[in-house]
Motif scaffolding. Structure first.
Motif, mmCIF file in Angstrom:
data_model
loop_
_atom_site.group_PDB
_atom_site.id
_atom_site.type_symbol
_atom_site.label_atom_id
_atom_site.label_comp_id
_atom_site.label_asym_id
_atom_site.label_seq_id
_atom_site.Cartn_x
_atom_site.Cartn_y
_atom_site.Cartn_z
ATOM 1 N N ALA A 94 0.894 -1.038 0.188
ATOM 2 C CA ALA A 94 -0.262 0.045 0.027
ATOM 3 C C ALA A 94 0.997 1.144 -0.133
ATOM 4 O O ALA A 94 1.888 1.482 0.632
ATOM 5 C CB ALA A 94 -1.024 -0.011 1.287
ATOM 6 N N GLN A 95 0.484 2.373 -0.785
ATOM 7 C CA GLN A 95 1.324 3.435 -0.801
ATOM 8 C C GLN A 95 0.556 4.774 -0.308
ATOM 9 O O GLN A 95 -0.650 4.761 -0.017
ATOM 10 C CB GLN A 95 1.444 3.986 -2.454
ATOM 11 C CG GLN A 95 2.019 2.738 -3.311
ATOM 12 C CD GLN A 95 3.498 2.426 -2.804
ATOM 13 O OE1 GLN A 95 4.335 3.212 -2.515
ATOM 14 N NE2 GLN A 95 3.957 1.234 -2.347
ATOM 15 N N PHE A 96 1.407 5.556 0.184
ATOM 16 C CA PHE A 96 0.963 6.832 1.009
ATOM 17 C C PHE A 96 1.615 8.002 0.272
ATOM 18 O O PHE A 96 2.831 7.798 -0.148
ATOM 19 C CB PHE A 96 1.161 6.852 2.395
ATOM 20 C CG PHE A 96 0.974 7.951 2.984
ATOM 21 C CD1 PHE A 96 -0.443 8.557 3.427
ATOM 22 C CD2 PHE A 96 1.917 8.937 2.989
ATOM 23 C CE1 PHE A 96 -0.806 9.712 4.047
ATOM 24 C CE2 PHE A 96 1.555 10.284 3.730
ATOM 25 C CZ PHE A 96 0.235 10.801 4.272
ATOM 26 N N HIS A 217 -6.443 1.964 -4.127
ATOM 27 C CA HIS A 217 -6.214 3.331 -3.388
ATOM 28 C C HIS A 217 -7.201 4.453 -3.732
ATOM 29 O O HIS A 217 -8.194 4.158 -4.994
ATOM 30 C CB HIS A 217 -4.952 3.848 -3.839
ATOM 31 C CG HIS A 217 -3.612 3.163 -3.446
ATOM 32 N ND1 HIS A 217 -3.408 1.791 -3.832
ATOM 33 C CD2 HIS A 217 -2.751 3.378 -2.297
ATOM 34 C CE1 HIS A 217 -2.188 1.556 -3.232
ATOM 35 N NE2 HIS A 217 -1.906 2.222 -2.183
ATOM 36 N N ILE A 218 -7.450 5.489 -2.873
ATOM 37 C CA ILE A 218 -8.334 6.574 -3.315
ATOM 38 C C ILE A 218 -7.439 7.747 -3.084
ATOM 39 O O ILE A 218 -6.702 7.986 -2.268
ATOM 40 C CB ILE A 218 -9.397 6.593 -2.222
ATOM 41 C CG1 ILE A 218 -10.161 5.411 -2.172
ATOM 42 C CG2 ILE A 218 -10.122 7.827 -2.526
ATOM 43 C CD1 ILE A 218 -11.236 5.488 -1.179
ATOM 44 N N ARG A 219 -7.403 8.590 -4.170
ATOM 45 C CA ARG A 219 -6.874 10.062 -4.207
ATOM 46 C C ARG A 219 -7.733 11.052 -3.896
ATOM 47 O O ARG A 219 -8.795 11.279 -4.631
ATOM 48 C CB ARG A 219 -6.134 10.066 -5.453
ATOM 49 C CG ARG A 219 -4.987 11.350 -5.762
ATOM 50 C CD ARG A 219 -4.609 11.363 -7.192
ATOM 51 N NE ARG A 219 -3.581 10.383 -7.590
ATOM 52 C CZ ARG A 219 -2.363 10.164 -6.930
ATOM 53 N NH1 ARG A 219 -1.862 11.117 -6.036
ATOM 54 N NH2 ARG A 219 -1.780 8.897 -7.272
ATOM 55 N N PHE A 220 -7.518 11.879 -2.826
ATOM 56 C CA PHE A 220 -8.229 13.032 -2.733
ATOM 57 C C PHE A 220 -7.669 14.501 -2.892
ATOM 58 O O PHE A 220 -6.444 14.480 -2.922
ATOM 59 C CB PHE A 220 -8.582 13.137 -1.016
ATOM 60 C CG PHE A 220 -9.214 11.775 -0.386
ATOM 61 C CD1 PHE A 220 -10.559 11.748 -0.281
ATOM 62 C CD2 PHE A 220 -8.551 10.743 0.016
ATOM 63 C CE1 PHE A 220 -11.198 10.732 0.023
ATOM 64 C CE2 PHE A 220 -9.365 9.767 0.476
ATOM 65 C CZ PHE A 220 -10.551 9.848 0.686
ATOM 66 N N GLU A 230 -3.620 17.351 -1.726
ATOM 67 C CA GLU A 230 -3.735 16.140 -2.400
ATOM 68 C C GLU A 230 -3.161 15.087 -1.434
ATOM 69 O O GLU A 230 -2.164 15.204 -0.920
ATOM 70 C CB GLU A 230 -2.839 16.214 -3.570
ATOM 71 C CG GLU A 230 -3.244 14.870 -4.662
ATOM 72 C CD GLU A 230 -2.304 14.849 -5.834
ATOM 73 O OE1 GLU A 230 -2.051 13.605 -6.315
ATOM 74 O OE2 GLU A 230 -2.281 15.916 -6.160
ATOM 75 N N LEU A 231 -3.819 13.984 -1.521
ATOM 76 C CA LEU A 231 -3.628 12.823 -0.526
ATOM 77 C C LEU A 231 -3.929 11.502 -1.181
ATOM 78 O O LEU A 231 -5.024 11.301 -1.702
ATOM 79 C CB LEU A 231 -4.217 12.898 0.799
ATOM 80 C CG LEU A 231 -4.282 11.665 1.846
ATOM 81 C CD1 LEU A 231 -3.131 11.763 2.174
ATOM 82 C CD2 LEU A 231 -5.384 12.053 2.867
ATOM 83 N N LEU A 232 -3.189 10.448 -1.162
ATOM 84 C CA LEU A 232 -3.276 9.195 -1.647
ATOM 85 C C LEU A 232 -3.043 8.378 -0.452
ATOM 86 O O LEU A 232 -2.200 8.192 0.287
ATOM 87 C CB LEU A 232 -2.248 8.805 -2.759
ATOM 88 C CG LEU A 232 -2.180 7.401 -3.271
ATOM 89 C CD1 LEU A 232 -3.457 7.332 -4.110
ATOM 90 C CD2 LEU A 232 -0.766 6.921 -3.961
ATOM 91 N N MET A 233 -4.211 7.393 -0.406
ATOM 92 C CA MET A 233 -4.338 6.579 0.721
ATOM 93 C C MET A 233 -4.727 5.086 0.175
ATOM 94 O O MET A 233 -5.712 5.038 -0.714
ATOM 95 C CB MET A 233 -5.581 7.012 1.700
ATOM 96 C CG MET A 233 -5.091 8.425 2.632
ATOM 97 S SD MET A 233 -3.671 7.781 3.921
ATOM 98 C CE MET A 233 -5.045 6.566 4.808
ATOM 99 N N PRO A 234 -4.417 4.245 0.836
ATOM 100 C CA PRO A 234 -4.892 2.884 0.631
ATOM 101 C C PRO A 234 -6.419 2.654 0.994
ATOM 102 O O PRO A 234 -6.896 3.229 2.099
ATOM 103 C CB PRO A 234 -4.055 1.604 1.553
ATOM 104 C CG PRO A 234 -3.477 2.770 2.603
ATOM 105 C CD PRO A 234 -3.432 4.112 1.797
#
Length: 283
Positions: A94-96, A217-220, A230-234
């Motif tokens: 998983a990436q952050f 993942h979800i990118r906000f 901007e935030l990338l979360m699993p």
């Protein structure tokens, strides 16, 4: 030397990155003790100045920020003018990733974020802002003693005029749920387990959903008064709601969900945002 103290000077609400837990919302209560010589007023330091100067200095360091252990292996922190980007991996590929204004991140020279590691850095920072007659600053960071269920959550409130608009700040919060006037600790613990180390996201802030290394993942993304975030979360570490994630909406969401599941009951939800504050919803 003379000494003065202020208990519960402030509560530092923030989130931090942990190599196993992911992004963790936290709330630390700060007590402070000052030792030194008396000034011309007969004081070590005026209590008004303690509350203004030292509280503000502590909050400026980590409050409503994402605190990053920049010396942790595989932690990538890159300054780009007035913006900063942080990337790392969580277990299971998983990436952050976060990209935001510099003020929204506190990158500390540590391998782990905990009270024992942060206290010396915060003490040194506060010592630098006191007058010469104050010889020693001593602080104590502590978690609220919660008897019952609590959860660590992270969020961002793009419409907020202050620092709550930062996309990755959080809280350690207790939860009280009453069904027909009776405390339901089982229900509280069920929600606390569901929201352990969670990011509470709003659907309108979702830029896209994507698969990286086979992991969803979800990118906000959103634009707020302090800048672009901007935030990338699993995906498995995110809980989505239909509204903004203010504590008022969080309490409302829990109450509405419980009412749908058990329409025969009347629910009262007291959702806290950090320490000694929160919102009440009834359904």
């Amino acid at each position: 030397m003379n000494r003065l103290f202020v208990d519960h000077l402030t509560v530092l609400d923030f989130s931090y990155l942990h190599p196993l837990r992911g992004i963790v919302g936290e709330s630390w209560i700060m007590d402070i003790e000052l030792s030194g010589d008396l000034d011309e007023q007969g004081m070590v330091f005026d209590f008004g100045d303690v509350k203004k100067i030292l509280r503000q200095a502590a909050e400026d360091m980590i409050d409503h920020k994402l605190v990053v252990p920049q010396d942790l292996l595989d932690m990538n922190v890159e300054q780009k003018g007035e913006r900063i980007e942080v990337s790392c991996s969580f277990p299971g590929d998983a990436q952050f990733h976060i990209s935001c204004p510099t003020d929204a991140i506190a990158a500390l020279p540590l391998t782990e974020i905990d009270i024992e590691s942060v206290e010396p850095l915060l003490t040194k920072h506060l010592q630098s802002v006191v007058p010469d007659n104050v010889k020693k600053v001593k602080i104590r960071l502590r978690e609220e003693n919660i008897q019952g269920a609590y959860y660590h959550y992270t969020h961002g409130l793009k419409k907020h005029a202050g620092n709550c608009q930062r996309i990755a700040h959080g809280h350690r919060s207790k939860l009280e749920i009453f069904a027909d006037g009776q405390r339901s600790q089982l229900t509280e613990y069920q929600w606390a387990k569901k929201w352990k180390d969670i990011y509470i996201g709003s659907w309108e802030d979702v830029a896209q959903e994507e698969t990286i290394n086979g992991v969803e993942h979800i990118r906000f993304k959103y634009v707020a008064s302090q800048g672009d975030f901007e935030l990338l979360m699993p995906k498995k570490r995110v809980y989505m709601i239909d509204t903004d994630s203010t504590v008022e909406w969080i309490a409302e969401h829990i109450a509405q969900t419980l009412k749908k599941q058990r329409p025969q009951n009347w629910f009262t939800v007291r959702a806290y945002e950090g320490v000694k504050k929160g919102a009440i919803a009834e359904r």
